[in-house]
Design a protein around this motif. Structure first.
Motif, PDB file in Angstrom:
ATOM      1  N   MET A  31     -54.235 -12.274 -58.653  1.00 27.48           N
ATOM      2  CA  MET A  31     -53.361 -12.015 -57.506  1.00 27.48           C
ATOM      3  C   MET A  31     -53.042 -10.526 -57.385  1.00 27.48           C
ATOM      4  N   GLN A  32     -52.937  -9.838 -58.508  1.00 24.53           N
ATOM      5  CA  GLN A  32     -52.686  -8.397 -58.479  1.00 24.53           C
ATOM      6  C   GLN A  32     -53.870  -7.658 -57.856  1.00 24.53           C
ATOM      7  N   THR A  33     -55.067  -8.134 -58.112  1.00 30.68           N
ATOM      8  CA  THR A  33     -56.256  -7.535 -57.507  1.00 30.68           C
ATOM      9  C   THR A  33     -56.212  -7.696 -55.994  1.00 30.68           C
ATOM     10  N   ILE A  34     -55.877  -8.885 -55.543  1.00 28.00           N
ATOM     11  CA  ILE A  34     -55.765  -9.133 -54.103  1.00 28.00           C
ATOM     12  C   ILE A  34     -54.691  -8.240 -53.494  1.00 28.00           C
ATOM     13  N   THR A  35     -53.554  -8.160 -54.148  1.00 33.57           N
ATOM     14  CA  THR A  35     -52.470  -7.311 -53.654  1.00 33.57           C
ATOM     15  C   THR A  35     -52.909  -5.860 -53.580  1.00 33.57           C
ATOM     16  N   GLY A  36     -53.642  -5.388 -54.571  1.00 35.35           N
ATOM     17  CA  GLY A  36     -54.119  -4.003 -54.575  1.00 35.35           C
ATOM     18  C   GLY A  36     -55.053  -3.713 -53.412  1.00 35.35           C
ATOM     19  N   ILE A  37     -55.934  -4.644 -53.111  1.00 40.18           N
ATOM     20  CA  ILE A  37     -56.849  -4.462 -51.983  1.00 40.18           C
ATOM     21  C   ILE A  37     -56.070  -4.398 -50.679  1.00 40.18           C
ATOM     22  N   VAL A  38     -55.150  -5.331 -50.506  1.00 36.34           N
ATOM     23  CA  VAL A  38     -54.336  -5.370 -49.278  1.00 36.34           C
ATOM     24  C   VAL A  38     -53.478  -4.110 -49.173  1.00 36.34           C
ATOM     25  N   LEU A  79     -58.563 -14.931 -46.534  1.00 40.78           N
ATOM     26  CA  LEU A  79     -58.394 -14.812 -47.982  1.00 40.78           C
ATOM     27  C   LEU A  79     -57.659 -16.011 -48.566  1.00 40.78           C
ATOM     28  N   THR A  80     -56.710 -16.553 -47.826  1.00 44.08           N
ATOM     29  CA  THR A  80     -56.003 -17.744 -48.306  1.00 44.08           C
ATOM     30  C   THR A  80     -56.983 -18.898 -48.473  1.00 44.08           C
ATOM     31  N   VAL A  81     -57.783 -19.158 -47.462  1.00 41.04           N
ATOM     32  CA  VAL A  81     -58.756 -20.252 -47.524  1.00 41.04           C
ATOM     33  C   VAL A  81     -59.775 -20.006 -48.635  1.00 41.04           C
ATOM     34  N   VAL A  82     -60.306 -18.798 -48.699  1.00 42.27           N
ATOM     35  CA  VAL A  82     -61.313 -18.475 -49.709  1.00 42.27           C
ATOM     36  C   VAL A  82     -60.748 -18.659 -51.120  1.00 42.27           C
ATOM     37  N   MET A  83     -59.553 -18.166 -51.363  1.00 40.73           N
ATOM     38  CA  MET A  83     -58.983 -18.258 -52.709  1.00 40.73           C
ATOM     39  C   MET A  83     -58.634 -19.697 -53.085  1.00 40.73           C
ATOM     40  N   ILE A  84     -58.189 -20.486 -52.125  1.00 38.27           N
ATOM     41  CA  ILE A  84     -57.903 -21.887 -52.442  1.00 38.27           C
ATOM     42  C   ILE A  84     -59.204 -22.611 -52.781  1.00 38.27           C
ATOM     43  N   LEU A  85     -60.244 -22.358 -52.007  1.00 30.13           N
ATOM     44  CA  LEU A  85     -61.531 -23.019 -52.253  1.00 30.13           C
ATOM     45  C   LEU A  85     -62.230 -22.514 -53.508  1.00 30.13           C
ATOM     46  N   LYS A 106     -54.582 -24.202 -61.108  1.00 28.59           N
ATOM     47  CA  LYS A 106     -53.353 -24.597 -60.405  1.00 28.59           C
ATOM     48  C   LYS A 106     -52.524 -23.364 -60.026  1.00 28.59           C
ATOM     49  N   TYR A 107     -52.392 -22.430 -60.962  1.00 30.50           N
ATOM     50  CA  TYR A 107     -51.586 -21.235 -60.702  1.00 30.50           C
ATOM     51  C   TYR A 107     -52.194 -20.402 -59.575  1.00 30.50           C
ATOM     52  N   VAL A 108     -53.509 -20.168 -59.634  1.00 28.83           N
ATOM     53  CA  VAL A 108     -54.181 -19.376 -58.592  1.00 28.83           C
ATOM     54  C   VAL A 108     -54.083 -20.096 -57.247  1.00 28.83           C
ATOM     55  N   THR A 109     -54.245 -21.406 -57.245  1.00 28.77           N
ATOM     56  CA  THR A 109     -54.149 -22.170 -56.003  1.00 28.77           C
ATOM     57  C   THR A 109     -52.758 -22.051 -55.399  1.00 28.77           C
ATOM     58  N   ILE A 110     -51.738 -22.256 -56.216  1.00 27.32           N
ATOM     59  CA  ILE A 110     -50.358 -22.157 -55.711  1.00 27.32           C
ATOM     60  C   ILE A 110     -50.069 -20.743 -55.210  1.00 27.32           C
ATOM     61  N   CYS A 111     -50.459 -19.738 -55.984  1.00 24.72           N
ATOM     62  CA  CYS A 111     -50.228 -18.349 -55.568  1.00 24.72           C
ATOM     63  C   CYS A 111     -51.008 -18.000 -54.304  1.00 24.72           C
ATOM     64  N   SER A 112     -52.152 -18.632 -54.117  1.00 22.67           N
ATOM     65  CA  SER A 112     -52.965 -18.354 -52.927  1.00 22.67           C
ATOM     66  C   SER A 112     -52.241 -18.748 -51.643  1.00 22.67           C
ATOM     67  N   PHE A 113     -51.376 -19.750 -51.719  1.00 18.13           N
ATOM     68  CA  PHE A 113     -50.585 -20.109 -50.546  1.00 18.13           C
ATOM     69  C   PHE A 113     -49.604 -18.994 -50.177  1.00 18.13           C
ATOM     70  N   GLY A 114     -49.354 -18.091 -51.097  1.00 19.47           N
ATOM     71  CA  GLY A 114     -48.477 -16.955 -50.828  1.00 19.47           C
ATOM     72  C   GLY A 114     -49.195 -15.735 -50.276  1.00 19.47           C
ATOM     73  N   PRO A 116     -50.536 -15.115 -47.359  1.00 15.33           N
ATOM     74  CA  PRO A 116     -50.045 -14.637 -46.057  1.00 15.33           C
ATOM     75  C   PRO A 116     -48.768 -13.803 -46.163  1.00 15.33           C
ATOM     76  N   PHE A 117     -47.917 -14.123 -47.127  1.00 14.79           N
ATOM     77  CA  PHE A 117     -46.682 -13.359 -47.309  1.00 14.79           C
ATOM     78  C   PHE A 117     -46.962 -11.993 -47.929  1.00 14.79           C
ATOM     79  N   ILE A 118     -47.905 -11.946 -48.869  1.00 21.76           N
ATOM     80  CA  ILE A 118     -48.301 -10.671 -49.475  1.00 21.76           C
ATOM     81  C   ILE A 118     -48.896  -9.763 -48.400  1.00 21.76           C
ATOM     82  N   VAL A 119     -49.797 -10.327 -47.617  1.00 25.78           N
ATOM     83  CA  VAL A 119     -50.444  -9.559 -46.549  1.00 25.78           C
ATOM     84  C   VAL A 119     -49.414  -9.156 -45.499  1.00 25.78           C
ATOM     85  N   GLY A 120     -48.553 -10.096 -45.133  1.00 27.49           N
ATOM     86  CA  GLY A 120     -47.528  -9.808 -44.124  1.00 27.49           C
ATOM     87  C   GLY A 120     -46.597  -8.696 -44.549  1.00 27.49           C
ATOM     88  N   TYR A 121     -46.124  -8.761 -45.797  1.00 23.44           N
ATOM     89  CA  TYR A 121     -45.234  -7.697 -46.275  1.00 23.44           C
ATOM     90  C   TYR A 121     -45.930  -6.352 -46.228  1.00 23.44           C
TER      91      TYR A 121
END
Length: 150
Positions: A31-38, A79-85, A106-114, A116-121
């Motif tokens: 998730m930190q990697t995703i946040t860094g890219i965004v 990214l949400t769809v890709v990470m969940i899948l 489970k952790y990555v899946t649950i965090c992936s639902f977040g 949109p909030f990471i990107v939105g912020y």
């Protein structure tokens, strides 16, 4: 590791076993990697908006805000769809210990639902920063931290 990941590790570490701690640490790095890219994309948007504002090109700044918003909507949804899948393949790519695989998925899946909030912020923060307002993003971070701790 982000503050969110640190809080997660603190709670998980107090109430579960080492496999869950490992899953949280590995998932947190994903998730930190995703946040860094965004964050990098957001910073680029901040620079573009700031340049237009500095050159007194308000119409161009408005277009840049619109483009950044559209880009972040696409990124958030995609990214949400890709990470969940791909939570399981990503877990294996991270060479997760076998006993932590299911927890990591489970952790990555649950965090992936977040996502949109990471990107939105980051999108909102980039726009406000581009206009020279650094306080509003700080308020968003404070609220997000309080919610996560709660």
């Amino acid at each position: 590791m982000s503050n969110d990941g640190a809080v997660d590790l603190l709670v998980i570490g107090r109430f579960t076993d080492s496999a869950c701690v490992s899953a949280t640490a590995i998932g947190g790095q994903v998730m930190q990697t995703i946040t860094g890219i965004v964050l990098g994309i957001s910073t680029g948007g901040t620079v573009v908006i700031g340049q237009f504002i500095g050159a007194d090109k308000k119409e161009a700044a408005g277009r840049a805000v619109g483009n950044l918003t559209a880009l972040f909507v696409v990124i958030a949804a995609g990214l949400t769809v890709v990470m969940i899948l791909l939570a399981r393949p990503v877990t294996y790519i991270m060479q997760t210990p076998e006993e932590a695989v299911e927890y990591t998925v489970k952790y990555v899946t649950i965090c992936s639902f977040g996502i949109p909030f990471i990107v939105g912020y980051n999108g909102v923060s980039g726009v406000f920063s581009g206009f020279g307002d650094s306080r509003t993003p700080l308020y968003f971070v404070a609220l997000a931290c309080a919610i996560n701790i709660g």
